[in-house]
Scaffold this motif. Structure first.
Motif, short mmCIF file in Angstrom:
data_model
loop_
_atom_site.label_atom_id
_atom_site.label_comp_id
_atom_site.label_asym_id
_atom_site.label_seq_id
_atom_site.Cartn_x
_atom_site.Cartn_y
_atom_site.Cartn_z
N PRO A 103 0.83 -1.21 0.00
CA PRO A 103 0.00 0.00 0.00
C PRO A 103 0.86 1.26 0.00
N LEU A 104 0.41 2.25 -0.75
CA LEU A 104 1.11 3.54 -0.86
C LEU A 104 0.22 4.53 -0.10
N VAL A 105 0.70 4.94 1.08
CA VAL A 105 -0.25 5.52 2.04
C VAL A 105 0.00 6.99 2.37
N VAL A 106 -1.07 7.77 2.26
CA VAL A 106 -1.15 9.11 2.86
C VAL A 106 -2.30 8.97 3.86
N PRO A 107 -2.01 8.94 5.16
CA PRO A 107 -3.04 8.53 6.12
C PRO A 107 -4.38 9.25 5.99
N GLU A 108 -4.37 10.54 5.67
CA GLU A 108 -5.65 11.27 5.55
C GLU A 108 -6.49 10.73 4.40
N ILE A 109 -5.86 10.01 3.47
CA ILE A 109 -6.59 9.53 2.28
C ILE A 109 -6.88 8.03 2.36
N ASN A 110 -5.88 7.21 2.69
CA ASN A 110 -6.08 5.77 2.53
C ASN A 110 -5.41 4.92 3.62
N ALA A 111 -5.46 5.42 4.87
CA ALA A 111 -4.88 4.62 5.97
C ALA A 111 -5.58 3.28 6.10
N ASP A 112 -6.82 3.19 5.61
CA ASP A 112 -7.57 1.93 5.74
C ASP A 112 -6.95 0.77 4.95
N LEU A 113 -5.94 1.07 4.12
CA LEU A 113 -5.27 -0.02 3.39
C LEU A 113 -4.31 -0.79 4.30
N ILE A 114 -4.03 -0.22 5.47
CA ILE A 114 -3.05 -0.86 6.37
C ILE A 114 -3.75 -1.93 7.21
N ASN A 115 -3.18 -3.11 7.26
CA ASN A 115 -3.72 -4.15 8.15
C ASN A 115 -2.56 -5.04 8.63
N SER A 116 -2.88 -6.06 9.40
CA SER A 116 -1.80 -6.85 10.02
C SER A 116 -0.94 -7.59 8.99
N ASN A 117 -1.45 -7.73 7.76
CA ASN A 117 -0.67 -8.43 6.72
C ASN A 117 0.21 -7.50 5.89
N THR A 118 -0.04 -6.20 5.94
CA THR A 118 0.74 -5.28 5.09
C THR A 118 2.03 -4.91 5.83
N LYS A 119 2.98 -5.81 5.78
CA LYS A 119 4.20 -5.62 6.57
C LYS A 119 5.11 -4.57 5.94
N ILE A 120 5.03 -4.39 4.61
CA ILE A 120 5.79 -3.28 4.01
C ILE A 120 4.76 -2.25 3.54
N ILE A 121 4.94 -1.02 4.00
CA ILE A 121 4.04 0.08 3.63
C ILE A 121 4.92 1.18 3.03
N ALA A 122 4.52 1.70 1.88
CA ALA A 122 5.36 2.71 1.24
C ALA A 122 4.84 4.11 1.52
N ASN A 123 5.77 5.00 1.78
CA ASN A 123 5.48 6.43 1.91
C ASN A 123 5.66 7.02 0.51
N PRO A 124 4.70 7.79 0.01
CA PRO A 124 4.87 8.32 -1.34
C PRO A 124 6.00 9.35 -1.42
N ASN A 125 6.35 9.71 -2.64
CA ASN A 125 7.31 10.78 -2.90
C ASN A 125 6.79 12.08 -2.27
N CYS A 126 7.74 12.93 -1.84
CA CYS A 126 7.34 14.18 -1.17
C CYS A 126 6.42 15.05 -2.04
N SER A 127 6.72 15.17 -3.32
CA SER A 127 5.89 16.03 -4.19
C SER A 127 4.51 15.43 -4.40
N THR A 128 4.45 14.08 -4.37
CA THR A 128 3.15 13.43 -4.56
C THR A 128 2.25 13.66 -3.36
N ILE A 129 2.81 13.57 -2.15
CA ILE A 129 1.98 13.68 -0.94
C ILE A 129 1.25 15.02 -0.93
N GLN A 130 1.96 16.11 -1.16
CA GLN A 130 1.29 17.42 -1.08
C GLN A 130 0.29 17.59 -2.22
N LEU A 131 0.60 17.03 -3.38
CA LEU A 131 -0.32 17.11 -4.52
C LEU A 131 -1.63 16.39 -4.22
#
Ligand SMILES: NC(=O)c1ccc[n+]([C@@H]2O[C@H](COP(=O)([O-])OP(=O)(O)OC[C@H]3O[C@@H](n4cnc5c(N)ncnc54)[C@H](OP(=O)(O)O)[C@@H]3O)[C@@H](O)[C@H]2O)c1
Length: 330
Positions: A103-131
């Motif tokens: 999952p590629l997560v910005v918590p305000e948008i899609n934190a619900d993608l995180i669960n006990s099986n998603t052991k690797i979670i990606a933080n998006p690129n800095c320019s993508t997050i603000q966009l």
């Protein structure tokens, strides 16, 4: 609760330590790792000195959560090892972002993608997050047909090397290591990352692919130009949107202002709009210069600035860690 930071001596890693302190997240153990160059040095956390260790030592300590900000190669090699040991890995590099199982997560948008099986979670690129934070509430109501993005990115986005190059040039010295193929002081460089066969750069295509993934919009037309500018304090973006539906400018402003994590700063008559000097050290994404694009039917322009080291990297990652802790996934 054991939390490890891989890349703790870097710009993003140091910011993560600061943000854990600010959010009063005190793990039972904080494990700080970096390269062999830094092993044995100390960094303070909540008034206590912590010794930097290597990743192999951290692995044997079985941390519950590992925040990675040590570059793509380190993440590719080490994230699966920590995940296999049961740790949650929150990765700041681009190594895992486009993996369909991550999952590629910005918590305000899609934190619900995180669960006990998603052991690797990606933080998006800095320019993508603000966009995506600025456009998400508009996409939801009006639909987005096309996006045109031009960035003006801070040297802090290139790690310690970027700042060192700019500061050395300002002192009139030859930088010991260069982050850019040209001088950055007094200059503007229209290249972010490497050039690809299509004439775009890797940083431009990250904006395209990551935005589509986060907004679940694989067909969205997106084009980007990434530019490095000699400033610190945040990345700025000019964003042009063509909506699928008609919209009212006042309603659009209201929607942007109501989005969690976003602050509307739009008082043009008072020359008040987002700038890196305003966003530095803050967690919000600032949006201003919101106006109708009069050249097309349902178009809008806006100017979006955020501190790339905070919401663009460390804050977003620590928010993900907080979500894992709050939802008792560890
Ligand atoms: N800067 C940003 O705005 C931003 C935003 C989003 C994502 N990111 C990503 O975050 C990562 C770090 O960026 P940064 O700006 O903090 O870079 P940086 O300032 O250059 O820091 C790099 C960090 O990685 C560590 N490191 C390097 N090789 C290592 C190894 N083999 N094992 C363990 N640690 C190692 C370094 O340790 P030493 O000090 O010992 O060399 C340092 O702590 C990159 O993947 C970058 O793409 C950065």
């Amino acid at each position: 609760m054991k939390i490890a930071i891989a890349g703790a001596t870097g710009l993003v890693g140091r910011k993560m330590i600061e943000i854990l302190e600010e959010m009063m997240i005190k793990p039972s153990e904080l494990i700080l790792c970096a390269s062999p160059n830094s092993a044995g040095k100390n960094i303070d956390f909540m008034g206590e000195a912590h010794t930097i260790i290597l990743l192999e030592q951290a692995l044997s300590q079985n941390p519950d959560i590992v925040l990675f900000s040590a570059g793509g190669e380190v993440s590719k090699e080490w994230a699966p090892k920590f995940a296999a040991n049961g740790s949650f890995v929150i990765d700041n590099s681009s190594a895992w972002r486009m993996d369909e199982n991550v999952p590629l997560v910005v918590p305000e948008i899609n934190a619900d993608l995180i669960n006990s099986n998603t052991k690797i979670i990606a933080n998006p690129n800095c320019s993508t997050i603000q966009l995506v934070l600025a456009i998400k509430p508009l996409q939801h109501i009006y639909g987005i047909k096309r996006l045109v993005i031009s960035t003006y990115q801070s040297v802090t986005g290139s790690g310690i090397k970027g700042i060192n190059q700019m500061e050395s040039e300002r002192r009139g010295e030859e930088p010991s290591e260069k982050a850019y193929p040209h001088s950055i002081d007094g200059n503007i460089i229209p290249q972010g990352g490497e050039f690809l066969d299509n004439g775009y750069t890797t940083e431009e295509m990250k904006l395209v692919h990551e935005t589509r993934k986060i907004l679940s919009a694989p067909e969205m037309a997106i084009t980007a130009t990434v530019v490095r500018v000699p400033v610190t304090g945040g990345h700025s973006e000019s964003i042009n949107i063509e909506f699928e539906k008609e919209y009212e400018i006042e309603e659009a402003k209201k929607l942007i202002g109501m989005m969690p994590g976003v602050l509307e700063l739009d008082f043009p008559q008072a020359s008040l709009y987002p700038m890196p000097k305003i966003t530095e050290g803050k967690d919000q994404v600032f949006v201003g210069r919101i106006r109708r694009d009069e050249s097309i039917e349902n178009g809008l322009n806006m100017w979006v600035v955020a501190d790339n080291l905070r919401k663009g990297a460390a804050t977003n990652a620590v928010q993900i860690a907080k979500y894992i802790i709050t939802n008792k996934l560890v």
